[in-house]
Design an enzyme around this catalytic site. Structure first.
Site, PDB file in Angstrom:
ATOM      1  N   GLY A   1      43.819  47.372  45.621  1.00 29.13           N
ATOM      2  CA  GLY A   1      44.415  47.469  46.961  1.00 29.13           C
ATOM      3  C   GLY A   1      44.436  46.137  47.683  1.00 29.13           C
ATOM      4  O   GLY A   1      44.288  45.083  47.071  1.00 29.13           O
TER       5      GLY A   1
ATOM      6  N   GLY B   1      51.265  38.514  45.263  1.00 32.40           N
ATOM      7  CA  GLY B   1      50.902  38.458  43.844  1.00 32.40           C
ATOM      8  C   GLY B   1      51.121  39.821  43.186  1.00 32.40           C
ATOM      9  O   GLY B   1      51.746  39.941  42.127  1.00 32.40           O
ATOM     10  N   HIS B   2      50.605  40.878  43.854  1.00 32.95           N
ATOM     11  CA  HIS B   2      50.775  42.230  43.304  1.00 32.95           C
ATOM     12  C   HIS B   2      52.259  42.608  43.252  1.00 32.95           C
ATOM     13  O   HIS B   2      52.717  43.237  42.303  1.00 32.95           O
ATOM     14  CB  HIS B   2      50.031  43.265  44.163  1.00 32.95           C
ATOM     15  CG  HIS B   2      48.552  43.078  44.183  1.00 32.95           C
ATOM     16  ND1 HIS B   2      47.863  42.723  45.323  1.00 32.95           N
ATOM     17  CD2 HIS B   2      47.620  43.204  43.208  1.00 32.95           C
ATOM     18  CE1 HIS B   2      46.565  42.647  45.059  1.00 32.95           C
ATOM     19  NE2 HIS B   2      46.393  42.925  43.781  1.00 32.95           N
TER      20      HIS B   2
ATOM     21  N   GLY C   1      47.487  39.348  36.942  1.00 41.14           N
ATOM     22  CA  GLY C   1      47.724  37.987  37.430  1.00 41.14           C
ATOM     23  C   GLY C   1      46.832  36.985  36.701  1.00 41.14           C
ATOM     24  O   GLY C   1      45.673  37.274  36.402  1.00 41.14           O
ATOM     25  N   GLU C   2      47.393  35.801  36.462  1.00 39.47           N
ATOM     26  CA  GLU C   2      46.647  34.769  35.726  1.00 39.47           C
ATOM     27  C   GLU C   2      45.585  34.067  36.564  1.00 39.47           C
ATOM     28  O   GLU C   2      44.850  33.248  36.030  1.00 39.47           O
ATOM     29  CB  GLU C   2      47.608  33.722  35.174  1.00 39.47           C
ATOM     30  CG  GLU C   2      48.125  34.101  33.810  1.00 39.47           C
ATOM     31  CD  GLU C   2      48.688  32.925  33.038  1.00 39.47           C
ATOM     32  OE1 GLU C   2      49.256  32.022  33.676  1.00 39.47           O
ATOM     33  OE2 GLU C   2      48.562  32.938  31.807  1.00 39.47           O
TER      34      GLU C   2
ATOM     35  N   ARG D   1      41.001  38.473  48.834  1.00 39.15           N
ATOM     36  CA  ARG D   1      39.832  37.887  49.522  1.00 39.15           C
ATOM     37  C   ARG D   1      40.227  36.887  50.606  1.00 39.15           C
ATOM     38  O   ARG D   1      39.441  36.620  51.503  1.00 39.15           O
ATOM     39  CB  ARG D   1      38.912  37.217  48.507  1.00 39.15           C
ATOM     40  CG  ARG D   1      38.132  38.215  47.686  1.00 39.15           C
ATOM     41  CD  ARG D   1      37.034  37.550  46.896  1.00 39.15           C
ATOM     42  NE  ARG D   1      36.072  38.509  46.419  1.00 39.15           N
ATOM     43  CZ  ARG D   1      36.244  39.272  45.356  1.00 39.15           C
ATOM     44  NH1 ARG D   1      37.334  39.161  44.656  1.00 39.15           N
ATOM     45  NH2 ARG D   1      35.321  40.140  45.000  1.00 39.15           N
TER      46      ARG D   1
END
Ligand code: PAF
Length: 279
Positions: free
Chosen positions: A31, A36-37, A147-148, A187
């Site tokens: 969540g 990025g998501h 994601g990398e 974060r």
């Protein structure tokens, strides 16, 4: 977008999709969704008939209780973001649902988990592998997207599907950055506005170190990075390591294989990680 909360229902849906010959792309998340998501969802939508996203804050992958307590929960915003991204199905199980059986799984990833994040966060990757293997069992995706930024997590999950003989392709996707270079992460939401202004330093120091890669040894690059962080009193460098991009083992000399730098930095009580490719 359908929202599903139980294993029984998601398993029935994915069984039916499989019978109909549909391909399933899966984006597991905790969540607090961000660009990025969204990039993972878009990639999955391009490559599969149906895209499923999950939101589950997995307590057993947090080796620090405070980190778990602080983790941002924004389910209503997440649902809107997923609807706008045309995600087909959202799976949001409860703790009781996911851990209806106690988490007794014990994985062994050998040297892959003894370094970097695995070394700093004991038990973290066992917790990640436990939840991802359960989600994979219920969702049965053809492809799963990660994601990398969490490069070691991708390596661990690739190893896990091999060990469990799961016919799932793991697709690593490029890091998405803010305009100022900060790697996007849930974060980042926890940073104060002053800390947020400083955070792009992580990427800029890594970029500066990469400019010098042909003139410096890896040991000199490590010293350079560490001395740059010593100049920023608000930041505390937890580790910076230069490793082989497949085995993730530290290296000291230039080599044929790819070379990646991994970093973890504390800023404003928040642990931020990033990577930098050197070769
Ligand atoms: O990368 C994450 O968000 C988590 O580690 C994952 C893969 C969703 C497992 O909890």
């Amino acid at each position: 977008m359908k929202i599903i909360n139980t294993i029984e229902e998601i398993s029935q849906i994915t069984d039916r999709l499989k019978q109909e010959g549909k391909t399933i792309g899966f984006v597991p998340t905790m969540g607090a969704l961000h660009k990025g998501h969204i990039s993972l969802i878009s990639r999955s939508k391009e490559e599969n008939d149906v895209t499923i996203c999950s939101i589950f804050v997995n307590p057993i992958q947090f080796n620090n209780k405070e980190d778990l307590e602080k983790y941002p929960i924004r389910t209503d915003e997440d649902i809107l973001i997923l609807e706008e991204s045309n995600c087909d199905i959202l799976f949001i199980p409860s703790q009781e649902e996911v851990y209806f059986e106690p988490a007794t799984e014990r994985f062994s990833f050998g040297k892959l988990e003894e370094v970097l994040e695995g070394k700093q966060r004991p038990g973290h990757f066992n917790g990640v592998a436990t939840v991802v293997s359960r989600l994979f069992k219920w969702i049965k995706p053809n492809k799963a997207y990660f994601g990398e930024k969490d490069y070691q997590q991708v390596a661990i999950i690739k190893d896990m599907v091999k060990q469990l003989d799961m016919p799932i392709e793991i697709i690593p996707c490029p890091i998405i950055r803010e305009e100022d270079g900060l790697a996007i992460s849930s974060r980042n939401l926890l940073l104060s506005s002053d800390a947020r202004k400083l955070a792009p330093k992580i990427h800029s120091i890594l970029i500066k170190s990469a400019y010098q890669k042909d003139n410096l040894t890896f040991s000199q690059i490590k010293s350079f990075v560490s001395s740059e962080f010593k100049l920023i009193k608000e930041m505390d460098l937890e580790y910076f390591e230069i490793v082989d991009d497949e085995t993730l083992q530290p290296i000291t000399k230039k080599q044929e294989n790819g070379v990646v730098g991994f970093i973890a930095v504390w800023l404003d009580g928040v642990r931020l990680i990033d990577i930098q490719r050197y070769y």
